[in-house]
Design a protein around this motif. Structure first.
Motif, PDB file in Angstrom:
ATOM      1  N   TRP A  39       0.839  -1.185   0.000  1.00 51.08           N
ATOM      2  CA  TRP A  39       0.000   0.000   0.000  1.00 51.08           C
ATOM      3  C   TRP A  39       0.880   1.242   0.000  1.00 51.08           C
ATOM      4  CZ3 TRP A  39      -4.326  -0.971   4.219  1.00 51.08           C
ATOM      5  CH2 TRP A  39      -5.014  -2.143   3.899  1.00 51.08           C
ATOM      6  N   ASP A  40       0.402   2.241  -0.678  1.00 45.63           N
ATOM      7  CA  ASP A  40       1.120   3.520  -0.722  1.00 45.63           C
ATOM      8  C   ASP A  40       0.569   4.407   0.397  1.00 45.63           C
ATOM      9  OD1 ASP A  40       2.625   5.707  -1.338  1.00 45.63           O
ATOM     10  OD2 ASP A  40       1.476   6.279  -3.118  1.00 45.63           O
ATOM     11  N   GLU A  41       1.197   4.362   1.596  1.00 45.70           N
ATOM     12  CA  GLU A  41       0.724   5.113   2.752  1.00 45.70           C
ATOM     13  C   GLU A  41       1.755   6.154   3.170  1.00 45.70           C
ATOM     14  OE1 GLU A  41      -1.792   2.705   5.750  1.00 45.70           O
ATOM     15  OE2 GLU A  41      -0.187   1.329   5.157  1.00 45.70           O
ATOM     16  N   SER A  42       1.244   7.249   3.712  1.00 45.66           N
ATOM     17  CA  SER A  42       2.109   8.301   4.250  1.00 45.66           C
ATOM     18  C   SER A  42       2.026   8.288   5.769  1.00 45.66           C
ATOM     19  CB  SER A  42       1.680   9.679   3.726  1.00 45.66           C
ATOM     20  OG  SER A  42       1.809   9.736   2.317  1.00 45.66           O
ATOM     21  N   ALA A  43       3.143   8.595   6.392  1.00 50.90           N
ATOM     22  CA  ALA A  43       3.178   8.630   7.854  1.00 50.90           C
ATOM     23  C   ALA A  43       2.301   9.754   8.373  1.00 50.90           C
ATOM     24  CB  ALA A  43       4.616   8.811   8.335  1.00 50.90           C
ATOM     25  N   ASP A  44       1.580   9.492   9.473  1.00 48.10           N
ATOM     26  CA  ASP A  44       0.729  10.490  10.122  1.00 48.10           C
ATOM     27  C   ASP A  44       1.611  11.296  11.085  1.00 48.10           C
ATOM     28  OD1 ASP A  44      -1.030  11.867  11.829  1.00 48.10           O
ATOM     29  OD2 ASP A  44      -2.593  10.351  11.581  1.00 48.10           O
ATOM     30  N   GLN A  45       1.960  12.517  10.685  1.00 48.94           N
ATOM     31  CA  GLN A  45       2.900  13.305  11.479  1.00 48.94           C
ATOM     32  C   GLN A  45       2.315  13.698  12.828  1.00 48.94           C
ATOM     33  OE1 GLN A  45       6.141  13.828  10.520  1.00 48.94           O
ATOM     34  NE2 GLN A  45       6.303  14.420  12.681  1.00 48.94           N
ATOM     35  N   GLU A  46       1.014  13.954  12.902  1.00 44.79           N
ATOM     36  CA  GLU A  46       0.400  14.284  14.185  1.00 44.79           C
ATOM     37  C   GLU A  46       0.483  13.101  15.154  1.00 44.79           C
ATOM     38  OE1 GLU A  46      -3.518  15.818  13.900  1.00 44.79           O
ATOM     39  OE2 GLU A  46      -2.960  17.533  12.653  1.00 44.79           O
ATOM     40  N   LEU A  47       0.302  11.897  14.639  1.00 44.51           N
ATOM     41  CA  LEU A  47       0.407  10.703  15.468  1.00 44.51           C
ATOM     42  C   LEU A  47       1.843  10.529  15.959  1.00 44.51           C
ATOM     43  CD1 LEU A  47      -1.396   8.275  16.420  1.00 44.51           C
ATOM     44  CD2 LEU A  47      -0.407   6.984  14.518  1.00 44.51           C
ATOM     45  N   ILE A  48       2.795  10.744  15.070  1.00 43.25           N
ATOM     46  CA  ILE A  48       4.203  10.644  15.453  1.00 43.25           C
ATOM     47  C   ILE A  48       4.536  11.671  16.526  1.00 43.25           C
ATOM     48  CG2 ILE A  48       6.577  10.922  14.628  1.00 43.25           C
ATOM     49  CD1 ILE A  48       5.609   9.914  11.895  1.00 43.25           C
ATOM     50  N   ASN A  49       4.021  12.896  16.353  1.00 45.13           N
ATOM     51  CA  ASN A  49       4.303  13.958  17.330  1.00 45.13           C
ATOM     52  C   ASN A  49       3.730  13.625  18.702  1.00 45.13           C
ATOM     53  OD1 ASN A  49       5.568  15.389  15.303  1.00 45.13           O
ATOM     54  ND2 ASN A  49       3.831  16.743  14.911  1.00 45.13           N
ATOM     55  N   ARG A  50       2.529  13.017  18.727  1.00 43.27           N
ATOM     56  CA  ARG A  50       1.939  12.678  20.018  1.00 43.27           C
ATOM     57  C   ARG A  50       2.719  11.550  20.689  1.00 43.27           C
ATOM     58  NH1 ARG A  50      -4.466  11.604  21.659  1.00 43.27           N
ATOM     59  NH2 ARG A  50      -4.033  11.327  23.888  1.00 43.27           N
ATOM     60  N   HIS A  51       3.242  10.620  19.901  1.00 46.33           N
ATOM     61  CA  HIS A  51       4.132   9.604  20.470  1.00 46.33           C
ATOM     62  C   HIS A  51       5.355  10.270  21.099  1.00 46.33           C
ATOM     63  CE1 HIS A  51       1.965   6.514  18.052  1.00 46.33           C
ATOM     64  NE2 HIS A  51       2.428   5.675  18.963  1.00 46.33           N
ATOM     65  N   ALA A  52       5.913  11.241  20.379  1.00 52.54           N
ATOM     66  CA  ALA A  52       7.108  11.922  20.879  1.00 52.54           C
ATOM     67  C   ALA A  52       6.830  12.681  22.165  1.00 52.54           C
ATOM     68  CB  ALA A  52       7.646  12.876  19.805  1.00 52.54           C
ATOM     69  N   GLN A  53       5.609  13.203  22.296  1.00 50.88           N
ATOM     70  CA  GLN A  53       5.248  13.978  23.484  1.00 50.88           C
ATOM     71  C   GLN A  53       4.853  13.089  24.658  1.00 50.88           C
ATOM     72  OE1 GLN A  53       1.885  16.572  22.901  1.00 50.88           O
ATOM     73  NE2 GLN A  53       1.992  17.423  24.947  1.00 50.88           N
ATOM     74  N   GLN A  54       4.087  12.037  24.410  1.00 50.26           N
ATOM     75  CA  GLN A  54       3.476  11.268  25.494  1.00 50.26           C
ATOM     76  C   GLN A  54       4.159   9.937  25.766  1.00 50.26           C
ATOM     77  OE1 GLN A  54      -0.796  11.098  25.244  1.00 50.26           O
ATOM     78  NE2 GLN A  54      -0.961   9.227  26.465  1.00 50.26           N
ATOM     79  N   ILE A  55       4.658   9.259  24.735  1.00 43.62           N
ATOM     80  CA  ILE A  55       5.147   7.894  24.889  1.00 43.62           C
ATOM     81  C   ILE A  55       6.665   7.818  24.995  1.00 43.62           C
ATOM     82  CG2 ILE A  55       5.209   5.598  23.872  1.00 43.62           C
ATOM     83  CD1 ILE A  55       2.450   6.464  24.902  1.00 43.62           C
ATOM     84  N   PHE A  56       7.375   8.502  24.130  1.00 44.39           N
ATOM     85  CA  PHE A  56       8.836   8.370  24.096  1.00 44.39           C
ATOM     86  C   PHE A  56       9.507   8.759  25.416  1.00 44.39           C
ATOM     87  CE2 PHE A  56       8.849   9.019  19.197  1.00 44.39           C
ATOM     88  CZ  PHE A  56       8.246   7.778  19.042  1.00 44.39           C
ATOM     89  N   PRO A  57       9.048   9.825  26.113  1.00 39.88           N
ATOM     90  CA  PRO A  57       9.688  10.126  27.409  1.00 39.88           C
ATOM     91  C   PRO A  57       9.543   8.991  28.424  1.00 39.88           C
ATOM     92  CG  PRO A  57       8.464  12.032  26.616  1.00 39.88           C
ATOM     93  CD  PRO A  57       8.099  10.890  25.719  1.00 39.88           C
ATOM     94  N   LEU A  58       8.447   8.238  28.345  1.00 41.80           N
ATOM     95  CA  LEU A  58       8.258   7.117  29.274  1.00 41.80           C
ATOM     96  C   LEU A  58       9.228   5.986  28.969  1.00 41.80           C
ATOM     97  CD1 LEU A  58       4.347   6.996  29.369  1.00 41.80           C
ATOM     98  CD2 LEU A  58       5.896   8.050  31.033  1.00 41.80           C
TER      99      LEU A  58
END
Length: 269
Positions: free
Chosen positions: A59-78
């Protein structure tokens, strides 16, 4: 190993969406003992189900930048705190008791410790509101005695049992700080309100003993269980409230407009 999807299942975004439910469950995944494992394309929000035999994406899909940003804000620090969450020696799972005395099985609550650091994770896995107390752990096997045991939240977090001592902690997701009386935690536990798919990760626990002026008791009473951005600033502001409140009533936009309207007029103005 903790995971939300694998090559034999639908993708994480197909199962959990991209909103609070996904991030609540993802928060559990990265704060539970064990090893968290992200599926291929999970952070980017890809919908294509990949098999292990795949050589490329179809499939030709593009990354969801808003989803990536929320991971960076909420998940990655944990993930940088995995040393606090990974082990089981000080891990306790708690029941969540609503006001009627019933256990809400949709609420996941557990604590863990590493050295002097403490963590308490709470997640409501349901579309709705609830409120109740976290006080007693579920039963677990004591390997030393071979019997089932339970501990209270005070023991799980290693807090003192003292009405003149308070515990301050911060929610890693919202950044807000909270304060609770240690004596109340020992006796009743922690009261918490949860809306749909709400997750809390309480970290940075600090024990403070009240002074002769009862400053921390006043902070505790002023917040009434709510969070605040900087509890230390509030701590020094409260004794000054008798002075600050009249000034706040004076220094406001409406009063300044009134003063401007009442100023002496110059001829021709």
């Amino acid at each position: 190993v903790n995971f939300m999807n694998n090559p034999d299942e639908q993708t994480a975004v197909a199962q959990f969406g991209k909103g609070d439910k996904y991030f609540g469950i993802c928060t559990l995944m990265v704060t539970m003992p064990g090893l968290p494992m992200f599926g291929h394309g999970q952070i980017e929000g890809f919908n294509e189900k990949y098999g292990m035999e795949y050589k490329r994406a179809y499939w030709d899909e593009s990354a969801d930048q808003e989803l990536i940003n929320r991971h960076a804000q909420q998940i990655f620090p944990l993930l940088k705190k995995r040393y606090l969450f990974a082990n089981v020696d000080q891990f306790y799972l708690y029941d969540f008791y609503e006001s009627g005395g019933m256990v809400n099985e949709n609420v996941f609550a557990y604590s863990n410790r590493a050295g002097q650091e403490r963590a308490l994770v709470v997640y409501h896995n349901r579309f709705g509101d609830t409120a109740g107390w976290i006080h007693t752990s579920t039963a677990f096997m004591d390997k030393g005695s071979g019997t089932l045991r339970q501990v209270d939240l005070r023991t799980g977090l290693d807090l003192p049992d003292d009405d003149h001592t308070f515990v301050i902690f911060r929610d890693a997701i919202s950044g807000l700080q909270y304060i609770r009386n240690c004596g109340e935690v020992a006796q009743k536990g922690l009261y918490i309100q949860l809306d749909a798919y709400r997750a809390y990760v309480f970290l940075n626990f600090q024990i403070v003993r009240d002074d002769v002026n009862g400053t921390w008791k006043k902070v505790h009473e002023a917040l009434k269980g709510q969070g605040v951005g900087d509890i230390w600033a509030l701590q020094w502001q409260i004794p000054l409230r008798p002075v600050l409140k009249p000034l706040q009533e004076i220094f406001n936009a409406g009063y300044f407009r009134y003063l401007v309207d009442q100023r002496p007029r110059v001829y021709g103005e």
